[in-house]
Design an enzyme around this catalytic site. Structure first.
Site: not given
Ligand code: NCD
Length: 414
Positions: A270, A297, A311
């Site tokens: 995400n 992230d 995700p």
């Molecule tokens: C994030 C997570 O795993 O904490 N994952 C991601 O793909 N960025 C949560 C999120 O933002 O959906």
């Protein structure tokens, strides 16, 4: 530059250009010949999963991953179990991290209680401190964020943004919720690439609008659509307090890779990996200065969670190499600019004036990198418990060799 950096009691004491007089005595000398010394990286966005998800990551494994990736300062997100929604919880995690001594960790605090979007979190008590110094509440966190949930109620979101403005901390908006229009597209069976684009674009527009109304420093996380880049470019002209970040995976990869890995499993993140056109817009945004910073992230998951559609990718240990390969070797930006995207800019966004560049008087948070080193990403070797990487098996250039954090009495020569 080539030269010598003198460190004393964790602080950069002197930066001596090549040929200058180096100190006669030092407790230790590190010879960095052939390498490059950069300010240690600062991550605006990582998921440490602690407390609550030791199967994915722990404070220790995430901190080791950060150090391995060249990071000395990290902001971790609040989507833990329970969610980090009070200043006290943030302080206690920060204290546990300080006891480990690996990185300087700054936990983001959620905007609403339990991240449920119903009432304000500890940010409210934080505000009370403004008028009542007798309350023993720790200093405001460096960043607030509701993570991927956003705050759906406009009035509550505005109240939270105004509270953050009053406390002087930026709010990171993940822009994963696009309101009625996105929901409609989802319900009518549109594919993820369609509704998730509506989500990001609508949520970005809303965050910028309400953030400007509240007068807070607004940071847009993991920008991934060409429309969002354009919106942020325009917004910045009117409101210099709008900043944003891009991730290495949105810089380097597009939907094709997600499909190969499994769009609903190992390739899922995400926001999703998007079209080549979006990717090029992100790169142009990096080159043109719309994108202020690079953030990982870092979202570690256990293999069975990924297979089931969780995700996110583990990103701390590949961020520098991926960006060095995609941005520096491809001539998009200089190494100096990449360093600024990964250190000076995040420091500025967080209001950390004591780090982010190699300058006399600042913290000696430093990283040695070899920009020529060529290696294959092998997630099983990650320090992170999350071995989920979209870069597995890829050849990359640029390696972080040693991260130093405000150490006592060292002389470093490069
Ligand atoms: C994030 C997570 O795993 O904490 N994952 C991601 O793909 N960025 C949560 C999120 O933002 O959906």
């Amino acid at each position: 530059m080539t030269g010598c950096v003198v460190v004393e009691n964790g602080v950069i004491k002197k930066v001596i250009p090549r040929g200058g007089r180096t100190p006669a005595h030092a407790d230790a000398v590190i010879d960095g010949k052939g390498l490059t010394l950069l300010p240690a990286f600062i991550d605006l966005h990582a998921h440490f999963r602690d407390p609550g998800f030791p199967g994915k990551e722990t404070l220790e494994s995430a901190s080791l991953a950060a150090r391995a990736g060249g990071y000395a300062t990290v902001v971790c997100m609040a989507n833990t179990k329970p969610p980090l929604d009070t200043f006290e919880a943030a302080r206690s995690l920060r204290e546990r991290s300080a006891a480990l001594g690996l990185i300087d960790l700054h936990p983001a605090v959620a905007l609403t209680k339990g991240m449920e979007g119903k009432e304000l979190s500890g940010i409210k008590r934080g505000l009370m401190k403004q008028g009542n110094h007798a309350l023993s509440i720790p200093d405001p966190p460096l960043l607030f964020s509701e993570d991927g949930k956003d705050v759906l109620d406009d009035a509550l979101f505005l109240e939270a943004l105004a509270a953050a403005a009053q406390l002087g901390s930026p709010v990171s908006c993940h822009c994963d919720n696009g309101g009625v229009e996105a929901e409609k597209a989802k319900q009518s069976g549109e594919p993820r690439e369609v509704w998730s684009r509506i989500e990001e674009n609508n949520a970005t527009e809303r965050a910028i609008r309400l953030g400007s109304q509240a007068g807070c420093a607004l940071h847009i996380a993991h920008v991934s659509t060409k429309e969002a880049v354009a919106m942020i470019r325009d917004a910045k002209r009117k409101n210099p307090r709008v900043t944003c970040e891009a991730t290495p995976h949105h810089i380097a990869l597009a939907e094709k890779t997600a499909a190969l890995l499994g769009a609903e499993s190992f390739g899922r993140v995400n926001p999703p990996l998007r079209t080549e056109e979006d990717r090029r817009a992100i790169i142009a945004g990096v080159a043109g200065g719309v994108i202020d910073a690079i953030a990982t992230d870092h979202a570690p998951h256990a293999a069975q969670d990924k297979a089931g559609g969780a995700p996110g990718f583990s990103g701390l240990e590949t961020a520098f190499a991926v960006c060095c390969t995609e941005l520096v070797r491809n001539g998009v930006v200089s190494l100096q600019k990449l360093s600024s995207l990964m250190s000076a800019a995040p420091a500025r966004i967080l209001g950390l004036k004591d780090r982010g560049v190699i300058r006399e008087g600042l913290r000696a948070d430093l990283v040695f990198v070899d920009t020529e080193a060529e290696w294959i990403v092998e997630p099983s070797a990650f320090k992170s418990r999350g071995k989920n990487s979209a870069f597995a098996g890829r050849k990359v250039f640029g390696k972080t060799l040693a991260t130093m954090r405000a150490q006592a009495m060292r002389v470093v020569t490069v």
